[in-house]
Design a protein around this motif. Structure first.
Motif: not given
Length: 115
Positions: A40, A43-44, A47-48
């Protein structure tokens, strides 16, 4: 879960003592949770953070204020961070450095300081 992770058969799992089974399952859950948190965050949340920082820079070019940059940890909840700290246990304590040798060396050279 054991069959999926280790490829064990039902007979092999039945051969385990209950205490062994509980400890193995507890460790597997801990490892799975840590792995999910890392995915989490890496990666995410990364990216955010990239997207948010890009929009902030564009807005900063149009405005006069300097944009505030964010990091991946800014997108993770406090509960998730606390849970991860509990799972990983206390980190290593910061090492105290011994500066006495350097202080003695400076005194021997005639340097003045707050000591």
């Amino acid at each position: 879960m054991l069959a999926r992770e280790f490829g064990w058969t039902i007979d092999e799992m039945r051969a385990l003592r209950p205490s062994e089974l509980v400890m193995i399952l507890r460790e597997l859950r801990r490892q799975t949770t840590v792995e999910q948190y890392n995915e989490q965050r890496n990666h995410w949340a990364f990216l955010a953070a990239v997207i948010t920082n890009g929009f902030s820079r564009i807005a900063g070019m149009l405005g006069k204020r300097k944009p505030k940059m964010v990091g991946p940890d800014d997108f993770m909840s406090k509960e998730a961070k606390k849970m991860l700290q509990r799972l990983l246990g206390p980190g290593p304590e910061p090492e105290q450095k011994d500066w006495s040798r350097h202080i003695e060396d400076a005194k021997a050279k005639g340097l003045a300081g707050p000591w």
